[in-house]
Design a protein around this motif. Structure first.
Motif, PDB file in Angstrom:
ATOM      1  N   SER A 324       0.850  -1.190   0.000  1.00 40.81           N
ATOM      2  CA  SER A 324       0.000   0.000   0.000  1.00 40.81           C
ATOM      3  C   SER A 324       0.887   1.241   0.000  1.00 40.81           C
ATOM      4  CB  SER A 324      -0.889   0.022   1.244  1.00 40.81           C
ATOM      5  OG  SER A 324      -1.857  -0.979   1.188  1.00 40.81           O
ATOM      6  N   GLY A 325       0.513   2.221  -0.823  1.00 41.12           N
ATOM      7  CA  GLY A 325       1.306   3.431  -0.914  1.00 41.12           C
ATOM      8  C   GLY A 325       2.446   3.346  -1.901  1.00 41.12           C
ATOM      9  N   SER A 326       2.597   2.196  -2.583  1.00 40.66           N
ATOM     10  CA  SER A 326       3.691   2.062  -3.544  1.00 40.66           C
ATOM     11  C   SER A 326       3.407   2.806  -4.841  1.00 40.66           C
ATOM     12  CB  SER A 326       3.950   0.586  -3.851  1.00 40.66           C
ATOM     13  OG  SER A 326       2.824  -0.014  -4.465  1.00 40.66           O
ATOM     14  N   GLY A 327       2.138   3.158  -5.099  1.00 44.08           N
ATOM     15  CA  GLY A 327       1.783   3.907  -6.298  1.00 44.08           C
ATOM     16  C   GLY A 327       1.187   3.060  -7.405  1.00 44.08           C
ATOM     17  N   MET A 500       5.604  -6.002 -12.862  1.00 45.21           N
ATOM     18  CA  MET A 500       6.363  -4.851 -12.376  1.00 45.21           C
ATOM     19  C   MET A 500       6.199  -4.787 -10.863  1.00 45.21           C
ATOM     20  SD  MET A 500       5.214  -2.001 -15.226  1.00 45.21           S
ATOM     21  CE  MET A 500       5.993  -0.670 -14.333  1.00 45.21           C
ATOM     22  N   VAL A 501       7.297  -4.618 -10.138  1.00 41.53           N
ATOM     23  CA  VAL A 501       7.280  -4.488  -8.685  1.00 41.53           C
ATOM     24  C   VAL A 501       7.531  -3.027  -8.336  1.00 41.53           C
ATOM     25  CG1 VAL A 501       8.273  -5.253  -6.502  1.00 41.53           C
ATOM     26  CG2 VAL A 501       8.164  -6.839  -8.447  1.00 41.53           C
ATOM     27  N   MET A 502       6.587  -2.418  -7.596  1.00 38.78           N
ATOM     28  CA  MET A 502       6.695  -0.998  -7.268  1.00 38.78           C
ATOM     29  C   MET A 502       6.948  -0.781  -5.780  1.00 38.78           C
ATOM     30  SD  MET A 502       3.865   0.971  -9.629  1.00 38.78           S
ATOM     31  CE  MET A 502       4.442   2.555  -8.964  1.00 38.78           C
ATOM     32  N   LYS A 503       7.707   0.257  -5.495  1.00 34.74           N
ATOM     33  CA  LYS A 503       7.973   0.673  -4.120  1.00 34.74           C
ATOM     34  C   LYS A 503       8.201   2.177  -4.114  1.00 34.74           C
ATOM     35  CE  LYS A 503      10.864  -0.398  -0.083  1.00 34.74           C
ATOM     36  NZ  LYS A 503      11.189   0.976   0.322  1.00 34.74           N
ATOM     37  N   GLY A 505       6.592   4.634  -5.300  1.00 33.88           N
ATOM     38  CA  GLY A 505       6.322   5.345  -6.542  1.00 33.88           C
ATOM     39  C   GLY A 505       7.214   4.982  -7.705  1.00 33.88           C
ATOM     40  N   ALA A 506       8.179   4.084  -7.505  1.00 36.90           N
ATOM     41  CA  ALA A 506       9.107   3.721  -8.570  1.00 36.90           C
ATOM     42  C   ALA A 506       9.082   2.218  -8.808  1.00 36.90           C
ATOM     43  CB  ALA A 506      10.525   4.167  -8.213  1.00 36.90           C
ATOM     44  N   VAL A 507       9.524   1.807  -9.986  1.00 27.82           N
ATOM     45  CA  VAL A 507       9.656   0.386 -10.302  1.00 27.82           C
ATOM     46  C   VAL A 507      11.022  -0.076  -9.829  1.00 27.82           C
ATOM     47  CG1 VAL A 507       9.791  -1.332 -12.148  1.00 27.82           C
ATOM     48  CG2 VAL A 507       8.074   0.478 -12.257  1.00 27.82           C
ATOM     49  N   VAL A 508      11.041  -1.064  -8.915  1.00 30.88           N
ATOM     50  CA  VAL A 508      12.316  -1.561  -8.402  1.00 30.88           C
ATOM     51  C   VAL A 508      12.784  -2.795  -9.168  1.00 30.88           C
ATOM     52  CG1 VAL A 508      11.925  -0.645  -6.091  1.00 30.88           C
ATOM     53  CG2 VAL A 508      11.198  -2.973  -6.607  1.00 30.88           C
ATOM     54  N   GLU A 509      11.841  -3.461  -9.873  1.00 30.72           N
ATOM     55  CA  GLU A 509      12.200  -4.656 -10.623  1.00 30.72           C
ATOM     56  C   GLU A 509      11.042  -5.003 -11.554  1.00 30.72           C
ATOM     57  OE1 GLU A 509      13.673  -9.268  -9.731  1.00 30.72           O
ATOM     58  OE2 GLU A 509      13.347  -7.860  -8.070  1.00 30.72           O
ATOM     59  N   GLU A 510      11.351  -5.541 -12.733  1.00 28.10           N
ATOM     60  CA  GLU A 510      10.312  -5.997 -13.650  1.00 28.10           C
ATOM     61  C   GLU A 510      10.881  -7.088 -14.544  1.00 28.10           C
ATOM     62  OE1 GLU A 510       9.318  -3.340 -17.051  1.00 28.10           O
ATOM     63  OE2 GLU A 510      10.568  -1.879 -15.983  1.00 28.10           O
ATOM     64  N   GLY A 511       9.957  -7.889 -15.110  1.00 30.64           N
ATOM     65  CA  GLY A 511      10.395  -8.947 -16.005  1.00 30.64           C
ATOM     66  C   GLY A 511       9.310  -9.976 -16.213  1.00 30.64           C
ATOM     67  N   PRO A 512       9.557 -10.968 -17.080  1.00 29.40           N
ATOM     68  CA  PRO A 512       8.598 -12.055 -17.278  1.00 29.40           C
ATOM     69  C   PRO A 512       8.267 -12.731 -15.949  1.00 29.40           C
ATOM     70  CG  PRO A 512      10.305 -12.123 -18.959  1.00 29.40           C
ATOM     71  CD  PRO A 512      10.738 -11.105 -17.949  1.00 29.40           C
ATOM     72  N   THR A 513       7.004 -13.134 -15.781  1.00 28.58           N
ATOM     73  CA  THR A 513       6.531 -13.633 -14.490  1.00 28.58           C
ATOM     74  C   THR A 513       7.381 -14.773 -13.955  1.00 28.58           C
ATOM     75  OG1 THR A 513       4.287 -12.991 -15.089  1.00 28.58           O
ATOM     76  CG2 THR A 513       4.517 -14.547 -13.281  1.00 28.58           C
ATOM     77  N   GLY A 514       7.624 -15.798 -14.781  1.00 25.82           N
ATOM     78  CA  GLY A 514       8.382 -16.957 -14.312  1.00 25.82           C
ATOM     79  C   GLY A 514       9.761 -16.580 -13.817  1.00 25.82           C
ATOM     80  N   GLU A 515      10.456 -15.736 -14.569  1.00 29.74           N
ATOM     81  CA  GLU A 515      11.812 -15.336 -14.177  1.00 29.74           C
ATOM     82  C   GLU A 515      11.804 -14.528 -12.885  1.00 29.74           C
ATOM     83  OE1 GLU A 515      13.866 -13.329 -17.294  1.00 29.74           O
ATOM     84  OE2 GLU A 515      13.351 -14.823 -18.824  1.00 29.74           O
ATOM     85  N   LEU A 516      10.855 -13.594 -12.772  1.00 29.70           N
ATOM     86  CA  LEU A 516      10.836 -12.725 -11.600  1.00 29.70           C
ATOM     87  C   LEU A 516      10.493 -13.513 -10.339  1.00 29.70           C
ATOM     88  CD1 LEU A 516       9.752  -9.111 -11.430  1.00 29.70           C
ATOM     89  CD2 LEU A 516       8.760 -10.650  -9.747  1.00 29.70           C
ATOM     90  N   PHE A 517       9.532 -14.445 -10.434  1.00 30.94           N
ATOM     91  CA  PHE A 517       9.160 -15.216  -9.252  1.00 30.94           C
ATOM     92  C   PHE A 517      10.224 -16.251  -8.894  1.00 30.94           C
ATOM     93  CE2 PHE A 517       5.131 -13.220  -9.695  1.00 30.94           C
ATOM     94  CZ  PHE A 517       4.460 -13.384  -8.494  1.00 30.94           C
ATOM     95  N   ASP A 518      10.880 -16.830  -9.888  1.00 30.66           N
ATOM     96  CA  ASP A 518      11.892 -17.857  -9.615  1.00 30.66           C
ATOM     97  C   ASP A 518      13.222 -17.260  -9.188  1.00 30.66           C
ATOM     98  OD1 ASP A 518      10.063 -19.792 -10.268  1.00 30.66           O
ATOM     99  OD2 ASP A 518      10.801 -20.061 -12.325  1.00 30.66           O
TER     100      ASP A 518
END
Length: 544
Positions: A324-327, A500-503, A505-518
């Motif tokens: 919450s509050g990440s934007g 996309m992972v937000m914190k 107000g900014a994107v701290v990490e993004e990528g294809p779902t499988g790669e990001l979760f693994d």
């Protein structure tokens, strides 16, 4: 967590409780002869889908049933039946020996009083404390539940706190007089995964410290497995089965329990085909709230979204996650031009970032949104059919009435609702059905993009699974593109092909779902993953 159930005797017992409501359509039996108990220092969970009767048992026990409700049977605290005692006698227990935390703290806290005023009431009523002593105890409680800047936050009003902080205040209020039994009714449902973990860690720590028992009402089986000693599974007003948590999860005895355990989101979303056209391209999107400094005015500006780029291809599902509050919701609204923003946003090659309300009207048919709370976003004065037809009246006003009715029926069938229900009002539907109505309202305009803002967070896991399968089918049949905003990482993993992972107000990490979760690359993403998928480990670490 307690190692032995009933250690030291039973604190709380429900014996053959029955709860009945008088309605215009006759009597509704919400609870039909349920018995359960809680031992000293024990954590007991009551699980089941919405409407199973789990919350009504506790409302009856606490004397909080609606005026049209009636309870029969026995509710015993330390062997004494408290179901039919006087209000004065019950008040000596409520808020002192037995306390309750409700699902939505914003509806339980009075918006007109400060946190200090509201926390002082149970202390002064039950503890006969002076104002000075109550103030010292409030500061101790807020520190105990880990409210930052506790002395300053005492003077705050509920709306000035985050959802997690409000829930911590409710816990502080419940613990004010060192209760023997805490009844927690869905206390973490609407919270982010990291805040959920923090609240559960806090409850486990406080339970160990003061030895209280906890009766935890929830539909989140992940929390139950990590947190509870024993479980009661309820269905349609009855207990389907009960037993130690480990046994029930390892070897459920009824089809209903097996269905609940199997209701976790599953499957994966394939990425759009190579060469799929870009529907939306956004560059350096920024959203700022508040105003700059001026004469007698301080600087209140808050940069909620800070320079984000988005490329969205046809058939894609972009998941946006964060606390919450990440934007994340603000970004979704900015991309749809529902709030002012800076930066470039192009839709189907057309720049839309500078357009106002009238300029955006031709684009609205293709850009739709489904909100988190369907009950709050559906007008209580309109029927289901009228709600779904609203968009047609605005964007296709020349449609013949019969054609419009046919389109409404088609949209309702698409989301799995009987068109015969179109004359019912929102309050006559379940939460899952209301969410389907909200999806039908967006779908009827045959959009290319739907932004889904936390559309499953308040739903039971079994209903969540149905909605996820519905969204997948609609995407396949209509070649839809989604932006899926959520704090539920299991749902995001099942629905999205890119995340996309937000914190802050900014994107701290993004990528294809499988790669990001693994293989998450940042500490923040790893913390989100652990809070979502290793709650038991987190609690074990805390206990150690």
């Amino acid at each position: 967590m307690a190692e032995h159930s009933d250690q030291g005797g039973r604190i709380f017992e429900v014996d053959d409780i029955r709860v009945t409501f008088e309605t215009p359509d006759g009597q509704v039996e919400a609870v039909r002869g349920v018995s359960m108990h809680v031992g000293r220092g024990e954590t007991v969970a009551v699980v089941g889908e919405s409407g199973s009767g789990k919350s009504q048992i506790m409302m009856a026990a606490m004397g909080l049933l609606a005026s049209n409700g009636r309870a029969e049977g026995a509710v015993r605290y330390r062997g004494r039946d408290i179901l039919n005692v006087s209000v004065d006698d019950l008040n000596k227990l409520r808020g002192r020996k037995i306390t309750m935390i409700f699902q939505e703290p914003m509806t339980s806290l009075d918006p007109l009083y400060t946190i200090e005023d509201q926390l002082s009431e149970p202390l002064r009523v039950h503890g006969a404390m002076s104002r000075q002593a109550a103030r010292a105890r409030i500061l101790e409680l807020l520190t105990l539940v880990q409210i930052p800047n506790a002395a300053e936050r005492m003077r705050a009003y509920p709306h000035e706190l985050s959802g997690g902080q409000r829930q911590r205040v409710m816990i502080a209020m419940a613990l004010a007089n060192d209760p023997e039994l805490l009844i927690a009714d869905e206390p973490t449902t609407a919270l982010d995964v990291t805040i959920q973990a923090e609240i559960l860690q806090l409850l486990a720590e406080l339970q160990s410290r003061i030895g209280m028992s906890i009766l935890f009402i929830t539909h989140d089986l992940g929390i139950v497995e990590a947190f509870a000693d024993r479980v009661y599974v309820m269905n349609k007003g009855l207990v389907e089965e009960d037993g130690p948590t480990a046994r029930l999860f390892a070897a459920p005895r009824t089809d209903y329990t097996r269905m609940l355990l199997a209701a976790e989101p599953e499957g994966t979303k394939a990425p759009p085909p190579e060469g799929a056209p870009a529907l939306m391209e956004a560059r350096d999107v920024r959203v700022t709230f508040g105003r700059g400094p001026g004469l007698f005015r301080r600087d209140t500006r808050l940069e909620a979204v800070r320079g984000i780029d988005v490329t969205l291809r046809q058939g894609q599902t972009l998941g946006i996650v964060g606390e919450s509050g990440s934007g994340k919701s603000t970004l979704g609204r900015a991309l749809l031009r529902m709030i002012p923003s800076e930066g470039q946003v192009a839709w189907l090659g057309d720049r839309i970032d500078g357009l106002g309300t009238e300029g955006m009207r031709p684009y609205r048919k293709g850009l739709q949104m489904v909100f988190q709370d369907p009950y709050g976003s559906l007008s209580p004065r309109l029927t289901c059919g009228e709600i779904v037809a609203e968009g047609l009246l605005v964007h296709e006003p020349g449609l013949d009435g019969k054609v419009r009715t046919a389109r409404v029926s088609e949209a309702l069938r698409d989301v799995g609702l009987d068109p015969a229900m179109r004359n019912r009002f929102p309050h006559e539907f379940s939460g899952g059905q209301r969410q389907r109505i909200a999806i039908a309202r967006a779908l009827i305009l045959r959009p290319k993009l739907i932004v889904l803002d936390e559309p499953t967070s308040a739903l039971d896991r079994s209903v969540q699974k149905q909605v996820i399968e519905l969204l997948r089918r609609l995407q396949r049949e209509n070649d839809l593109t989604y932006i899926f905003i959520s704090h539920d990482l299991a749902v995001v993993r099942a629905l999205s092909d890119y995340v996309m992972v937000m914190k802050d107000g900014a994107v701290v990490e993004e990528g294809p779902t499988g790669e990001l979760f693994d293989r998450p690359a940042t500490d923040y993403t790893r913390a989100l993953m652990r809070a979502a998928f290793d709650l038991r480990g987190l609690l074990a670490d805390k206990a150690a």
